[in-house]
Design a protein around this motif. Structure first.
Motif, PDB file in Angstrom:
ATOM      1  N   CYS A   1       3.609 -14.246  18.119  1.00  0.00           N
ATOM      2  CA  CYS A   1       4.927 -14.543  18.686  1.00  0.00           C
ATOM      3  C   CYS A   1       5.730 -15.422  17.737  1.00  0.00           C
ATOM      4  N   GLY A   2       7.030 -15.630  18.052  1.00  0.00           N
ATOM      5  CA  GLY A   2       7.896 -16.466  17.222  1.00  0.00           C
ATOM      6  C   GLY A   2       8.876 -15.623  16.426  1.00  0.00           C
ATOM      7  N   CYS A   3       9.694 -16.329  15.622  1.00  0.00           N
ATOM      8  CA  CYS A   3      10.694 -15.634  14.817  1.00  0.00           C
ATOM      9  C   CYS A   3      10.072 -15.129  13.521  1.00  0.00           C
ATOM     10  N   LYS A   4      10.395 -13.916  13.163  1.00  0.00           N
ATOM     11  CA  LYS A   4       9.899 -13.284  11.944  1.00  0.00           C
ATOM     12  C   LYS A   4      11.086 -12.777  11.129  1.00  0.00           C
ATOM     13  N   THR A   5      10.844 -12.603   9.825  1.00  0.00           N
ATOM     14  CA  THR A   5      11.828 -11.955   8.964  1.00  0.00           C
ATOM     15  C   THR A   5      11.118 -10.807   8.250  1.00  0.00           C
ATOM     16  N   VAL A   6      11.859 -10.045   7.481  1.00  0.00           N
ATOM     17  CA  VAL A   6      11.233  -8.960   6.709  1.00  0.00           C
ATOM     18  C   VAL A   6      10.138  -9.476   5.776  1.00  0.00           C
ATOM     19  N   PHE A   7      10.225 -10.763   5.406  1.00  0.00           N
ATOM     20  CA  PHE A   7       9.217 -11.334   4.509  1.00  0.00           C
ATOM     21  C   PHE A   7       7.847 -11.497   5.178  1.00  0.00           C
ATOM     22  N   ASP A   8       7.863 -11.612   6.508  1.00  0.00           N
ATOM     23  CA  ASP A   8       6.632 -11.921   7.252  1.00  0.00           C
ATOM     24  C   ASP A   8       5.869 -10.695   7.688  1.00  0.00           C
ATOM     25  N   ILE A   9       6.458  -9.532   7.506  1.00  0.00           N
ATOM     26  CA  ILE A   9       5.906  -8.334   8.134  1.00  0.00           C
ATOM     27  C   ILE A   9       5.200  -7.452   7.121  1.00  0.00           C
ATOM     28  N   ALA A  10       3.903  -7.218   7.364  1.00  0.00           N
ATOM     29  CA  ALA A  10       3.123  -6.368   6.466  1.00  0.00           C
ATOM     30  C   ALA A  10       3.689  -4.954   6.528  1.00  0.00           C
ATOM     31  N   PRO A  11       3.902  -4.332   5.367  1.00  0.00           N
ATOM     32  CA  PRO A  11       4.528  -3.001   5.323  1.00  0.00           C
ATOM     33  C   PRO A  11       3.880  -1.984   6.263  1.00  0.00           C
ATOM     34  N   VAL A  12       2.558  -2.014   6.381  1.00  0.00           N
ATOM     35  CA  VAL A  12       1.863  -1.009   7.200  1.00  0.00           C
ATOM     36  C   VAL A  12       2.374  -0.995   8.642  1.00  0.00           C
ATOM     37  N   ASP A  13       2.837  -2.136   9.134  1.00  0.00           N
ATOM     38  CA  ASP A  13       3.311  -2.200  10.517  1.00  0.00           C
ATOM     39  C   ASP A  13       4.607  -1.426  10.739  1.00  0.00           C
ATOM     40  N   LEU A  14       5.286  -1.042   9.662  1.00  0.00           N
ATOM     41  CA  LEU A  14       6.542  -0.291   9.793  1.00  0.00           C
ATOM     42  C   LEU A  14       6.318   1.209   9.896  1.00  0.00           C
ATOM     43  N   SER A  15       5.134   1.651   9.506  1.00  0.00           N
ATOM     44  CA  SER A  15       4.940   3.087   9.304  1.00  0.00           C
ATOM     45  C   SER A  15       4.603   3.824  10.591  1.00  0.00           C
ATOM     46  N   LEU A  16       5.114   5.022  10.676  1.00  0.00           N
ATOM     47  CA  LEU A  16       4.743   5.947  11.745  1.00  0.00           C
ATOM     48  C   LEU A  16       3.268   6.322  11.663  1.00  0.00           C
ATOM     49  N   ARG A  17       2.694   6.221  10.465  1.00  0.00           N
ATOM     50  CA  ARG A  17       1.314   6.639  10.260  1.00  0.00           C
ATOM     51  C   ARG A  17       0.354   5.475  10.496  1.00  0.00           C
ATOM     52  N   THR A  18      -0.927   5.800  10.679  1.00  0.00           N
ATOM     53  CA  THR A  18      -1.939   4.766  10.854  1.00  0.00           C
ATOM     54  C   THR A  18      -2.276   4.141   9.502  1.00  0.00           C
ATOM     55  N   ARG A  19      -3.006   3.029   9.560  1.00  0.00           N
ATOM     56  CA  ARG A  19      -3.422   2.361   8.320  1.00  0.00           C
ATOM     57  C   ARG A  19      -4.267   3.307   7.470  1.00  0.00           C
ATOM     58  N   GLU A  20      -5.199   4.023   8.082  1.00  0.00           N
ATOM     59  CA  GLU A  20      -6.057   4.957   7.350  1.00  0.00           C
ATOM     60  C   GLU A  20      -5.208   6.030   6.671  1.00  0.00           C
ATOM     61  N   GLN A  21      -4.210   6.530   7.393  1.00  0.00           N
ATOM     62  CA  GLN A  21      -3.350   7.569   6.821  1.00  0.00           C
ATOM     63  C   GLN A  21      -2.556   7.055   5.622  1.00  0.00           C
ATOM     64  N   VAL A  22      -1.950   5.891   5.742  1.00  0.00           N
ATOM     65  CA  VAL A  22      -1.125   5.424   4.617  1.00  0.00           C
ATOM     66  C   VAL A  22      -1.985   5.130   3.401  1.00  0.00           C
ATOM     67  N   ILE A  23      -3.206   4.624   3.615  1.00  0.00           N
ATOM     68  CA  ILE A  23      -4.093   4.369   2.474  1.00  0.00           C
ATOM     69  C   ILE A  23      -4.470   5.693   1.803  1.00  0.00           C
ATOM     70  N   ALA A  24      -4.754   6.712   2.604  1.00  0.00           N
ATOM     71  CA  ALA A  24      -5.171   7.996   2.033  1.00  0.00           C
ATOM     72  C   ALA A  24      -4.002   8.785   1.457  1.00  0.00           C
ATOM     73  N   GLU A  25      -2.816   8.658   2.063  1.00  0.00           N
ATOM     74  CA  GLU A  25      -1.719   9.564   1.719  1.00  0.00           C
ATOM     75  C   GLU A  25      -0.599   8.944   0.888  1.00  0.00           C
ATOM     76  N   MET A  26      -0.407   7.631   0.965  1.00  0.00           N
ATOM     77  CA  MET A  26       0.771   7.059   0.315  1.00  0.00           C
ATOM     78  C   MET A  26       0.445   6.074  -0.798  1.00  0.00           C
ATOM     79  N   LEU A  27      -0.824   5.587  -0.860  1.00  0.00           N
ATOM     80  CA  LEU A  27      -1.149   4.574  -1.864  1.00  0.00           C
ATOM     81  C   LEU A  27      -1.224   5.233  -3.242  1.00  0.00           C
TER      82      LEU A  27
END
Lengths: 326, 326
Positions: free
Chosen positions: A300-326
């Motif tokens: 909880c609390g205030c966040k900015t774009v600096f605080d947010i891990a990129p994976v949390d933005l993706s439509l895909r799962t963590r496993e998918q982004v590691i396999a498909e986008m890294l």
């Protein structure tokens, strides 16, 4: 994930479109301070509800995207709503961000909610790229150029001049300055050397065009520090050729590495946007996804774009982004 | 923060330089599998130690940056070291990343350490930009172009041809393809349409140059799918004009938003690097900072650039980046 829009103008309409493009989001509805029946949404099935009733629906909405103005709306709205909702805003008054952050942080912590502020492209994606590039190249120099794009503030300033019926102002980066930066020449650029201003003005029938032009080009803060071109056109031409709200820009960092700093590097991020509000709205919806996920993990609390891990933005799962986008 | 380098070639040397540019990092030393006295570091005061002894120093090193090759070194080294050290590597065999991730994750969790894999620019900054752009514009198309830059693998392939003494191969993006992508034309591009290959070859005195040229341009996988130009030059010319290791490239996503998807947007990230290994090393050091901070908060396991909040990379505090860079 159920998203609601709070405030309905160009940005709110952009969110209405963006929600349709994301299969994991659904639009709960639009909240407005106007009489709901007067609001024409992009899609006829979009529910329009009175802003005053919003807290009634706090259990039905996962993330509230606040689409108000930075001058007077957001400094009040975002802290007020952050106690009851996960919220996202696009607050863009750079100098006032720390104060806004503190107010939203206090409210969001009280309510156990997430409040993400200053989301969009500048602040937002441009800020992120400044941070990444600075972290990689500590010995370097930052440049930001805006445009070619419409500045609402400058267009409004022209419209306030006597005899002006309508106006549209484009901010344009100076190509030779961009080229010099990209060549690693590390130029020191004045305001005038970085951007020019191009104005399309509809004057009243008997207005003194030379006076209007002079008032524009000498206007302090807005135009006097720039090379400004003024074109008088008809209302028909303005409506036909200048109806869009394009924007964009460039974030460039040049830096040196190695023995005696002999190796130069250029990191450049650029945007070319047909619709400034629709693109900003698309960024807001991606960060709504992240807010929902973070809240789900008990953060909880205030966040900015600096605080947010990129994976949390993706439509895909963590496993998918590691396999498909890294 | 005490950083050590494990493996010393161009990348290790780049880390040695990068540590000097970051006021919060200090170089503990270099670990090598070669006899330490044969390793010539960039700075004479850099300590060189035998790789076999590295675990002796586990309490003296905050982050170990592993500078080995992806083919055979990193798949063994990173999991083996992740149990005792916070580690960073630049593993770049895209197809094998999930397997490498799993091995590093298991080891790092066992040791309560952080292991960040596949850090650099591709994978690394390019991957990040693919993820951000996809999250913002779900309805769009991705393009990656590499170059202009030296491909070590292709240069090596030419050197294995009989009669070739030395060679340098440049990968060059096709300008018209780049222009078409940027114009939002969404072209379907073949391998040949995206990049050309430019080779500088030093041939032995009596070698048959036309045979060498034919062997290069018809070499499967490496050259046969490309338009390849071969220039024969002297060793002196190669050493004088082609000693550097420049690289770079472009990650572009184009997408549409709005009513009937009428508004087009172009997100572009590009790098122009005088030294590929020094830039990669600079990214590694920034992620070493993040690994150190994450470990300090009690986090552990394998991480990628997707998992790391941007603020953890910055030399500045969270308050500073919010006030100064947002």
């Amino acid at each position: 994930m159920k998203i609601a829009i709070y405030g309905y103008g160009n940005l709110g309409r952009g969110v209405e479109y963006a929600v349709r493009q994301n299969p994991d989001t659904e639009l709960f509805g639009v909240f407005t301070r106007r009489p709901p029946e007067t609001v024409r949404t992009a899609f006829s099935e979009t529910k329009v509800l009175p802003a005053a009733d919003v807290t009634r629906y706090k259990d039905d909405i996962d993330v509230l995207i606040i689409c108000g103005g930075s001058a007077t709306d957001l400094p009040k709205m975002t802290p007020a709503l952050a106690a009851d909702f996960n919220v996202i805003d696009s607050f863009d008054t750079h100098a006032d961000i720390p104060r806004h952050f503190a107010a939203v942080d206090e409210a969001a912590r009280k309510g156990g909610k997430i409040g993400v502020i200053s989301v969009g492209w500048d602040p937002g994606m441009f800020s992120l790229n400044r941070l990444y590039a600075n972290a990689i190249l500590p010995d370097g120099k930052d440049y930001t150029f805006w445009g070619k794009g419409v500045s609402q503030g400058h267009s409004d300033a022209i419209r306030r001049i006597e005899g002006v019926l309508d106006a549209r102002q484009y901010t344009i980066p100076v190509q030779s300055a961009l080229d010099s930066v990209r060549a690693g020449e590390n130029p020191e650029l004045t305001t005038r050397e970085k951007h020019t201003r191009l104005c399309y003005v509809v004057a009243a029938e008997n207005a003194d065009k030379s006076r209007i032009e002079k008032e524009i080009v000498t206007m302090p803060k807005y135009f006097s520090d720039y090379d400004t071109t003024v074109n008088f056109i008809s209302q028909e031409e303005l409506d036909r050729d200048h109806k869009g709200i394009p924007h964009g820009g460039f974030v460039i960092r040049t830096g040196k590495t190695g023995e005696s700093n002999t190796n130069g590097h250029v990191i450049e991020y650029s945007l070319k946007l047909d619709s400034n509000p629709e693109f900003t709205a698309s960024v807001l919806v991606a960060y709504a996804r992240a807010a929902f996920r973070m809240a789900g993990r008990g953060d909880c609390g205030c966040k900015t774009v600096f605080d947010i891990a990129p994976v949390d933005l993706s439509l895909r799962t963590r496993e998918q982004v590691i396999a498909e986008m890294l």
